[in-house]
Enzyme design. Structure first.
Site, mmCIF file in Angstrom:
data_model
loop_
_atom_site.group_PDB
_atom_site.id
_atom_site.type_symbol
_atom_site.label_atom_id
_atom_site.label_comp_id
_atom_site.label_asym_id
_atom_site.label_seq_id
_atom_site.Cartn_x
_atom_site.Cartn_y
_atom_site.Cartn_z
ATOM 1 N N THR A 176 0.853 -1.181 0.000
ATOM 2 C CA THR A 176 0.000 0.000 0.000
ATOM 3 C C THR A 176 0.892 1.236 0.000
ATOM 4 O O THR A 176 1.858 1.282 0.746
ATOM 5 C CB THR A 176 -0.885 0.035 1.267
ATOM 6 O OG1 THR A 176 -1.637 -1.166 1.359
ATOM 7 C CG2 THR A 176 -1.835 1.220 1.240
ATOM 8 N N ARG A 204 -12.969 -9.192 -1.865
ATOM 9 C CA ARG A 204 -12.142 -8.784 -0.730
ATOM 10 C C ARG A 204 -11.629 -7.369 -0.947
ATOM 11 O O ARG A 204 -11.008 -7.066 -1.955
ATOM 12 C CB ARG A 204 -10.928 -9.715 -0.565
ATOM 13 C CG ARG A 204 -10.102 -9.370 0.685
ATOM 14 C CD ARG A 204 -8.776 -10.148 0.691
ATOM 15 N NE ARG A 204 -8.054 -10.025 1.938
ATOM 16 C CZ ARG A 204 -7.305 -8.985 2.300
ATOM 17 N NH1 ARG A 204 -7.200 -7.950 1.479
ATOM 18 N NH2 ARG A 204 -6.678 -8.957 3.455
ATOM 19 N N ASP A 207 -7.897 -2.528 1.261
ATOM 20 C CA ASP A 207 -7.406 -1.561 2.246
ATOM 21 C C ASP A 207 -8.557 -0.712 2.759
ATOM 22 O O ASP A 207 -9.512 -0.476 2.066
ATOM 23 C CB ASP A 207 -6.342 -0.660 1.585
ATOM 24 C CG ASP A 207 -5.449 0.015 2.606
ATOM 25 O OD1 ASP A 207 -5.494 -0.399 3.776
ATOM 26 O OD2 ASP A 207 -4.732 0.929 2.232
#
Length: 207
Positions: A176, A204, A207
């Site tokens: 990320t 899914r 973040d």
């Protein structure tokens, strides 16, 4: 007046040099420097913290070196779904998008939601449609794909079959990018962007 400051990161934890060529390692460091300079220029021109973090994250989204934007991880069936968020400390305003597939710079879509008077978060096709309606750059899936991410997905699937997923590095799993800034008015802002978890299942959120 407050002394401005900015900090950025290019992944989960410390970027591992192992597995990167010298050229890739240097390219990643160069792009991190470019992202830092982009955000710093905004602050030095008297811009807001939220402008600065957006500018920094855009540079990292445009780089193939990180798991965000161009260079994002591939999910299990070999496509990309990206997530991004941004928050403004002055009023605790926020915007975020998730599971997007066509927005070149997801952080810009998150910023558009932050500045709007509608939802704080949009996902999937609705987020893509919102970005397109707001004139943001839209791309085909192939734009996000790099040879490194194709190989990473292949390796991760092989680890799953061999039962060695626990030994996978953080870089193999996910990553990320992000930035946080303090502007001259004393306001904080933060932004983040990710391509999610390598080989992630449908639905899914990364973040």
């Amino acid at each position: 007046m407050t002394r401005p400051a900015i900090a950025i990161h290019g992944g989960c934890g410390v970027m591992a040099r192992l597995g990167l060529s010298e050229a890739e390692w240097q390219a990643a460091r160069d792009d991190l420097a470019s992202a830092l300079r982009a955000g710093w220029r905004v602050l030095m021109a008297g811009g807001s913290a939220v402008d600065a973090v957006e500018a920094a994250v855009v540079v990292m989204e445009d780089s193939p070196q990180f798991n965000s934007g161009h260079g994002a991880a591939l999910k299990a069936e070999g496509v990309h779904e990206l997530d991004s968020s941004i928050m403004r400390g002055s009023d605790l305003g926020a915007g975020s998008v998730t599971l997007v597939r066509r927005i070149r710079n997801p952080v810009r879509a998150a910023r558009a939601l932050l500045e709007g008077d509608g939802p704080v978060m949009l996902g999937g096709p609705a987020a893509d449609a919102f970005a397109e309606a707001h004139g943001l750059d839209m791309v085909e899936q192939s734009y996000f794909t790099t040879a490194r991410r194709v190989e990473a997905l292949k390796t991760f699937k092989a680890r799953g079959l061999a039962g060695t997923l626990k030994s996978a590095s953080e870089a193999e799993k996910h990553g990320t990018v992000g930035a946080v800034a303090l502007d001259a008015e004393g306001h904080l802002a933060a932004a983040t962007s990710t391509g999610g978890y390598n080989n992630k299942p449908d639905g899914r959120i990364g973040d």
